[in-house]
Design a protein around this motif. Structure first.
Motif, short mmCIF file in Angstrom:
data_model
loop_
_atom_site.label_atom_id
_atom_site.label_comp_id
_atom_site.label_asym_id
_atom_site.label_seq_id
_atom_site.Cartn_x
_atom_site.Cartn_y
_atom_site.Cartn_z
N GLU A 89 35.86 -41.11 -13.31
CA GLU A 89 36.54 -41.38 -14.51
C GLU A 89 38.05 -41.26 -14.08
O GLU A 89 38.98 -41.99 -14.65
N ARG A 105 31.45 -37.02 -12.07
CA ARG A 105 32.00 -38.06 -12.95
C ARG A 105 33.38 -37.99 -13.22
O ARG A 105 33.90 -38.84 -13.53
N SER A 161 34.01 -47.39 -11.98
CA SER A 161 32.78 -47.13 -12.45
C SER A 161 31.71 -46.52 -11.49
O SER A 161 32.23 -46.20 -10.48
#
Length: 65
Positions: A43, A39, A48
Motif C-alpha cells: 500500500e 499489506r 497492487s
C-alpha cells in the motif's frame, strides 16, 4: 538494548545496499516501518497485491538461499 540497536542497524544497512529501489522500499515498509506488514508494504509503495508478490518473488530469486 545495544545488541538490538546493532541488529536493527545491520538490517537497515543491508536493505539500503539493495540496488533495486522498489525491492528496498518493500522491505523497509514490511520490516522497518512501525507496524509494517506485507499489506503496508504494497500500500505504501502504491502497488497492487499481485505486483507486490511479483517484486517480492524476485527478491528470493536474487537473494534467498
Amino acid at each position: 538494548m545495544q545488541q538490538m540497536e546493532l541488529y536493527c542497524q545491520r538490517v537497515t544497512n543491508a536493505i539500503d545496499s539493495i540496488r533495486d529501489e522498489r525491492q528496498a522500499n518493500l522491505l523497509r515498509n514490511e520490516f522497518i516501518v512501525a507496524d509494517g506488514s506485507q499489506r503496508v508494504a504494497y500500500e505504501l509503495s502504491g502497488l497492487s497485491k499481485s505486483q507486490y508478490y511479483v517484486i517480492a518473488s524476485k527478491l528470493c530469486v536474487n537473494g534467498c538461499s
